[in-house]
Design an enzyme around this catalytic site. Sequence first.
Site, short mmCIF file in Angstrom:
data_model
loop_
_atom_site.label_atom_id
_atom_site.label_comp_id
_atom_site.label_asym_id
_atom_site.label_seq_id
_atom_site.Cartn_x
_atom_site.Cartn_y
_atom_site.Cartn_z
N HIS A 239 0.85 -1.19 0.00
CA HIS A 239 0.00 0.00 0.00
C HIS A 239 0.88 1.24 0.00
CE1 HIS A 239 0.90 -0.64 4.24
NE2 HIS A 239 0.39 0.54 4.56
N HIS B 20 1.16 3.94 2.05
CA HIS B 20 1.60 4.67 3.23
C HIS B 20 3.12 4.82 3.20
CE1 HIS B 20 -2.21 4.07 5.89
NE2 HIS B 20 -2.22 5.22 5.26
N ASP C 144 5.61 4.66 5.26
CA ASP C 144 6.56 3.72 5.88
C ASP C 144 6.72 2.46 5.04
OD1 ASP C 144 3.84 3.22 6.65
OD2 ASP C 144 4.52 1.90 8.27
N HIS D 6 -7.43 -2.18 5.59
CA HIS D 6 -6.61 -1.15 6.23
C HIS D 6 -7.31 0.20 6.07
CE1 HIS D 6 -3.09 0.49 8.01
NE2 HIS D 6 -2.53 0.97 6.91
N HIS E 167 6.04 -5.57 11.73
CA HIS E 167 5.35 -4.29 11.82
C HIS E 167 4.98 -4.02 13.29
CE1 HIS E 167 2.51 -1.03 10.71
NE2 HIS E 167 3.26 -0.94 9.62
#
Length: 313
Positions: free
Chosen positions: A63, A65, A67, A148, A276
């Site tokens: 995805h 994001h 990070d 998410h 994570h």
Amino acid sequence: MEIQFLGTGAGQPAKQRNVTSIALKLLAERHEIWLFDCGEATQHQILETNIRPRKITKIFITHLHGDHIFGLPGFLSSRSFQTSSSDDQPQNLDIYGPVGIKNYVMTSLRLSGSKLSYRIHFHELDASHAGQIFSDETFEVHMSPLDHTIYCMGYRVVEKDKKGELDAQALKAAGVPFGPLFGKVKNGQDIEIDGNLIKAADFIGPDKRGRVVTILGDTRQTDQAIRLAIGSDLLVHEATYEASEAKIARNHGHSTTQQAAEVAKQAHVKRLLLTHISARYVGPLVTQLVKEAKQTFENSYVVKDFYEEVIQP
């Protein structure tokens, strides 16, 4: 087939954990390495390993994001420098990811004046692409959307079954001369020697089952993860929070250790690696995360940066 974790933290870099990136080493199988996500400073993490960037031929982004993608432009540029200075021809690269990954990469390269010595083939995916997204003679990859705060995916990597090995000694003892006839039997073809029928099936061992690895992006506990991971030899699942923080995990689109373990149990996987991890969990608190997961799924482990293991069938 080996897996190595280049970053195991959540959200932002910490002293103990860098942000997410995972290398799936397929060197023995196809002389390649596949990268899953590329958080900030991934290329710095690679410097601490024996990974050669030019061996990375596919990158799977879960995805958008930061990070999980902020290390991508830097890595792509450095890979270009390395391939152009080696004896190897620059290898093209495939990037799989959500819609928008191409715009992000190309904008970053354009604004920074970066030029690559290889081509990038983008494969932008949305929910309509769920299912098989890659297949060749040795591997296939399947994708499924997860749950998410933005569109996020998980990937299932399937090694195709290998044909059984030929029992050359038994075949020779049966009077078959080494040469083209050996090749026919190895390919499953029956032959005849001096009037005697040689059945290929009698000289070829059983097929060797391929290994299955499922690597998930950020997600709440979801049945889609269970379906994607079913029967996997290894499941990589996020575990950002401890079990008592289930409400916070849900609000932020993440999972707890216990929830990840429940997915592993229901999917009947062999082994669960948790990653994570929130920066709040250090020292003894990490041990507590492991204990929580093991209460539901015994073969659970919390990984740390640079952890590596061979994936067993």
